[in-house]
Design a protein around this motif. Structure first.
Motif, PDB file in Angstrom:
ATOM      1  N   ILE A  33       0.873  -1.178   0.000  1.00  0.00           N
ATOM      2  CA  ILE A  33       0.000   0.000   0.000  1.00  0.00           C
ATOM      3  C   ILE A  33       0.911   1.229   0.000  1.00  0.00           C
ATOM      4  O   ILE A  33       1.810   1.347   0.854  1.00  0.00           O
ATOM      5  CB  ILE A  33      -0.925   0.027   1.237  1.00  0.00           C
ATOM      6  N   TYR A  34       0.664   2.144  -0.938  1.00  0.00           N
ATOM      7  CA  TYR A  34       1.462   3.366  -1.000  1.00  0.00           C
ATOM      8  C   TYR A  34       0.577   4.561  -0.629  1.00  0.00           C
ATOM      9  O   TYR A  34      -0.566   4.679  -1.081  1.00  0.00           O
ATOM     10  CB  TYR A  34       2.041   3.565  -2.397  1.00  0.00           C
ATOM     11  N   GLN A  35       1.152   5.443   0.193  1.00  0.00           N
ATOM     12  CA  GLN A  35       0.489   6.684   0.584  1.00  0.00           C
ATOM     13  C   GLN A  35       1.068   7.811  -0.271  1.00  0.00           C
ATOM     14  O   GLN A  35       2.285   8.054  -0.272  1.00  0.00           O
ATOM     15  CB  GLN A  35       0.728   6.987   2.073  1.00  0.00           C
ATOM     16  N   ARG A  36       0.174   8.517  -0.961  1.00  0.00           N
ATOM     17  CA  ARG A  36       0.628   9.541  -1.907  1.00  0.00           C
ATOM     18  C   ARG A  36      -0.038  10.873  -1.567  1.00  0.00           C
ATOM     19  O   ARG A  36      -1.257  10.964  -1.480  1.00  0.00           O
ATOM     20  CB  ARG A  36       0.267   9.138  -3.338  1.00  0.00           C
ATOM     21  N   ASP A  37       0.776  11.888  -1.377  1.00  0.00           N
ATOM     22  CA  ASP A  37       0.285  13.247  -1.180  1.00  0.00           C
ATOM     23  C   ASP A  37       0.398  13.959  -2.523  1.00  0.00           C
ATOM     24  O   ASP A  37       1.511  14.219  -3.011  1.00  0.00           O
ATOM     25  CB  ASP A  37       1.108  13.966  -0.106  1.00  0.00           C
ATOM     26  N   ILE A  38      -0.765  14.246  -3.116  1.00  0.00           N
ATOM     27  CA  ILE A  38      -0.734  14.798  -4.473  1.00  0.00           C
ATOM     28  C   ILE A  38      -0.166  16.213  -4.497  1.00  0.00           C
ATOM     29  O   ILE A  38       0.126  16.758  -5.568  1.00  0.00           O
ATOM     30  CB  ILE A  38      -2.135  14.788  -5.115  1.00  0.00           C
ATOM     31  N   ARG A  39       0.053  16.820  -3.315  1.00  0.00           N
ATOM     32  CA  ARG A  39       0.682  18.151  -3.270  1.00  0.00           C
ATOM     33  C   ARG A  39       2.203  18.038  -3.306  1.00  0.00           C
ATOM     34  O   ARG A  39       2.897  19.031  -3.591  1.00  0.00           O
ATOM     35  CB  ARG A  39       0.241  18.883  -2.009  1.00  0.00           C
ATOM     36  N   ALA A  40       2.713  16.851  -2.966  1.00  0.00           N
ATOM     37  CA  ALA A  40       4.164  16.664  -2.927  1.00  0.00           C
ATOM     38  C   ALA A  40       4.701  16.247  -4.287  1.00  0.00           C
ATOM     39  O   ALA A  40       3.971  15.705  -5.130  1.00  0.00           O
ATOM     40  CB  ALA A  40       4.526  15.619  -1.875  1.00  0.00           C
ATOM     41  N   GLN A  41       5.982  16.481  -4.488  1.00  0.00           N
ATOM     42  CA  GLN A  41       6.596  16.126  -5.763  1.00  0.00           C
ATOM     43  C   GLN A  41       6.852  14.627  -5.857  1.00  0.00           C
ATOM     44  O   GLN A  41       6.839  14.056  -6.946  1.00  0.00           O
ATOM     45  CB  GLN A  41       7.910  16.893  -5.941  1.00  0.00           C
ATOM     46  N   GLU A  42       7.080  13.971  -4.695  1.00  0.00           N
ATOM     47  CA  GLU A  42       7.368  12.548  -4.703  1.00  0.00           C
ATOM     48  C   GLU A  42       6.134  11.753  -5.096  1.00  0.00           C
ATOM     49  O   GLU A  42       5.004  12.160  -4.846  1.00  0.00           O
ATOM     50  CB  GLU A  42       7.865  12.087  -3.334  1.00  0.00           C
ATOM     51  N   ASP A  43       6.391  10.586  -5.704  1.00  0.00           N
ATOM     52  CA  ASP A  43       5.274   9.736  -6.109  1.00  0.00           C
ATOM     53  C   ASP A  43       4.543   9.140  -4.913  1.00  0.00           C
ATOM     54  O   ASP A  43       3.348   8.858  -4.994  1.00  0.00           O
ATOM     55  CB  ASP A  43       5.777   8.615  -7.022  1.00  0.00           C
ATOM     56  N   PHE A  44       5.253   8.925  -3.809  1.00  0.00           N
ATOM     57  CA  PHE A  44       4.611   8.438  -2.592  1.00  0.00           C
ATOM     58  C   PHE A  44       5.422   8.911  -1.390  1.00  0.00           C
ATOM     59  O   PHE A  44       6.632   9.144  -1.488  1.00  0.00           O
ATOM     60  CB  PHE A  44       4.467   6.909  -2.599  1.00  0.00           C
ATOM     61  N   VAL A  45       4.728   9.054  -0.260  1.00  0.00           N
ATOM     62  CA  VAL A  45       5.375   9.546   0.955  1.00  0.00           C
ATOM     63  C   VAL A  45       5.659   8.419   1.939  1.00  0.00           C
ATOM     64  O   VAL A  45       6.482   8.569   2.846  1.00  0.00           O
ATOM     65  CB  VAL A  45       4.526  10.636   1.632  1.00  0.00           C
ATOM     66  N   SER A  46       4.971   7.288   1.804  1.00  0.00           N
ATOM     67  CA  SER A  46       5.241   6.151   2.678  1.00  0.00           C
ATOM     68  C   SER A  46       4.728   4.875   2.021  1.00  0.00           C
ATOM     69  O   SER A  46       3.876   4.913   1.131  1.00  0.00           O
ATOM     70  CB  SER A  46       4.586   6.327   4.056  1.00  0.00           C
ATOM     71  N   LYS A  47       5.267   3.763   2.519  1.00  0.00           N
ATOM     72  CA  LYS A  47       4.907   2.446   2.006  1.00  0.00           C
ATOM     73  C   LYS A  47       4.466   1.582   3.186  1.00  0.00           C
ATOM     74  O   LYS A  47       5.183   1.460   4.178  1.00  0.00           O
ATOM     75  CB  LYS A  47       6.102   1.820   1.291  1.00  0.00           C
ATOM     76  N   LEU A  48       3.286   0.974   3.058  1.00  0.00           N
ATOM     77  CA  LEU A  48       2.727   0.146   4.125  1.00  0.00           C
ATOM     78  C   LEU A  48       2.840  -1.317   3.720  1.00  0.00           C
ATOM     79  O   LEU A  48       2.331  -1.717   2.669  1.00  0.00           O
ATOM     80  CB  LEU A  48       1.262   0.503   4.391  1.00  0.00           C
TER      81      LEU A  48
END
Length: 473
Positions: free
Chosen positions: A271-286
């Protein structure tokens, strides 16, 4: 004087003489004022009694009317005596009075007439023409509210060619702006529920397929999960792709929004957590699931994320955890159907696949298993009503039905049928009254199952103008 005293059922007066006899005569006139004719004047009573001709004094141990009077209500007397004292009393003669000649002794019933007889005990209300019976304590005899009726047929059917018959995908979602998104093959189509207008949002090409769609909670942003492991964000109002995010190595079958945070679950077990405001594709991995993640739902307060997988596990994560904070292993098949209650904080429902067939309820606040309901068939989807404490489940093998449940009794309000394949897809309208279901029979069916917040008879926003069968593309 003795005769008048018996008639009044009072002790014989002690006084005697002309004064006492005059008093008795006056009372006699009052009792028989309708039949006694004064030679000199009319006697007026101090109470208004229109007629005593139909009065049955014998029923109340009061002297009956003088003999020779015309009694036109003997049938009523018999019926009244039967109703009050039972059918055996219908043939009994009234009590003897001094005015009547004694008749031959009547034959008494062989049983004790004073014995308690339940079969003849009646409420006084039973003598009413409305036949109300208040003999049952605690029963309200007022108007009974009829149970809410759920229409058994869909009010609209859309043809959805190439709608995949795959349990692990999530291809239908309904936006807060009343727009339905549907993944058909390698394309995403939008259907406006207000205007019935169909718009083609995107085409992924022949080498890719749509595996999941999910609307942001507010606005017009739509997330699209693909078979190549990518997650695309589209602005539906402009039919423009905003960005494409990577991370998954295999198909993305589950999506869930929490404000600007997007969670995606894939066949790679992550499961990937993605903040669409951030440049990174995901902010954390579960990490935690041992097989494909096929169900994802954020709680209404956006504090907890529930995930279900093909490993028969249901996990609960908080906003900052990379490992599940709660693990539930009671299901014996894949857990795709997940729904948080909008009415009670921490109440979570989950449904298992073909080998499980159960809907289970959990309290994530106390980390407890509340109850389990065996539905008899594969549980594909769950959704709660936001207007009433009810939920809907859709099913696959072997009945392909849709069930409306009342919680917490889990009594069935309705069982809806019509799909000929597994009912794999489910979404609810923004007003909370209508659900849409999709199946491998390549149809989308719209059902009115929930009442409005204020009235159970209010028409939903889709309106009657959209009745009928059309094609979504």
């Amino acid at each position: 004087m003795d005769r008048s005293a018996a008639r009044l059922n009072v002790p014989t007066p002690v006084a005697s003489g002309p004064s006492a006899e005059a008093t008795l005569r006056h009372v006699d006139r009052l009792i028989n004022s309708n039949h006694y004719t004064s030679p000199s004047r009319t006697i007026y009573s101090d109470r208004f009694i229109p007629s005593r001709s139909a009065s049955k004094f014998a029923l109340f141990d009061i002297a009956s009317l003088p003999e020779g009077r015309d009694d036109s209500s003997s049938a009523y007397t018999t019926l009244l005596r039967t109703a009050l004292f039972g059918p055996d009393a219908a043939g009994l003669a009234p009590p003897l009075t001094p005015q009547k000649t004694a008749s031959p002794p009547m034959t008494l019933p062989s049983r004790n007439i004073f014995r308690y007889k339940t079969e003849t005990r009646q409420s006084m209300h039973s003598l009413s023409p409305f036949m109300c019976d208040d003999s049952v304590p605690g029963v309200n005899h007022g108007p009974v509210k009829a149970p809410r009726k759920v229409p058994r047929s869909p009010f609209k059917v859309l043809d959805a060619p190439a709608l995949q018959d795959d349990f692990y995908l999530n291809l239908v979602d309904w936006s807060s702006h009343n727009v339905l998104a549907v993944g058909l093959g390698n394309c995403v189509y939008l259907w406006n529920a207000c205007s019935s207008k169909v718009t083609k949002l995107c085409d992924l090409g022949i080498d890719d397929l749509v595996c999941s769609v999910g609307w942001a909670q507010r606005g017009t942003h739509l997330a699209v999960g693909t078979s190549n492991g990518k997650v695309q964000i589209w602005d539906a109002s402009r039919c423009k792709k905003i960005r494409s995010m990577e991370g998954h190595r295999l198909r993305v079958g589950a999506l869930a929004w929490s404000s600007s945070l997007l969670s995606s679950g894939g066949r790679d077990k992550n499961i990937y957590q993605r903040d669409i405001r951030a440049q990174e594709d995901f902010v954390s991995k579960l990490s935690g699931h041992k097989s494909e993640v096929c169900g994802l739902k954020w709680s209404y307060d956006n504090r907890e994320l529930a995930s279900g997988g093909n490993d028969n596990r249901l996990f609960v994560w908080n906003q900052h955890s990379t490992q599940p904070v709660l693990k539930y292993c009671e299901h014996t098949a894949a857990v795709k159907a997940i729904a948080w209650s909008p009415h009670l904080h921490g109440l979570l429902a989950s449904g298992g696949g073909t080998a499980d067939r159960c809907i289970r309820f959990w309290n994530t606040t106390t980390n407890s298993h509340l109850s389990c309901m065996d539905t008899g068939s594969q549980v594909c989807n769950l959704v709660w009503s936001k207007n009433v404490n009810e939920l809907v489940s859709t099913h696959g093998y072997s009945q392909n039905q849709i069930i409306v449940w009342r919680y917490p009794t889990m009594s069935k309000l309705a069982t809806l049928t019509g799909h000929t394949y597994r009912v794999l897809y489910l979404a609810i309208s923004p007003d909370g009254q209508t659900i849409v279901t999709g199946a491998g029979d390549e149809t989308l069916r719209f059902w009115n199952v929930f009442p409005s917040p204020k009235s159970q008879n209010t028409d939903n926003e889709i309106g009657a103008s959209s009745l009928g069968r059309t094609i979504i593309r």
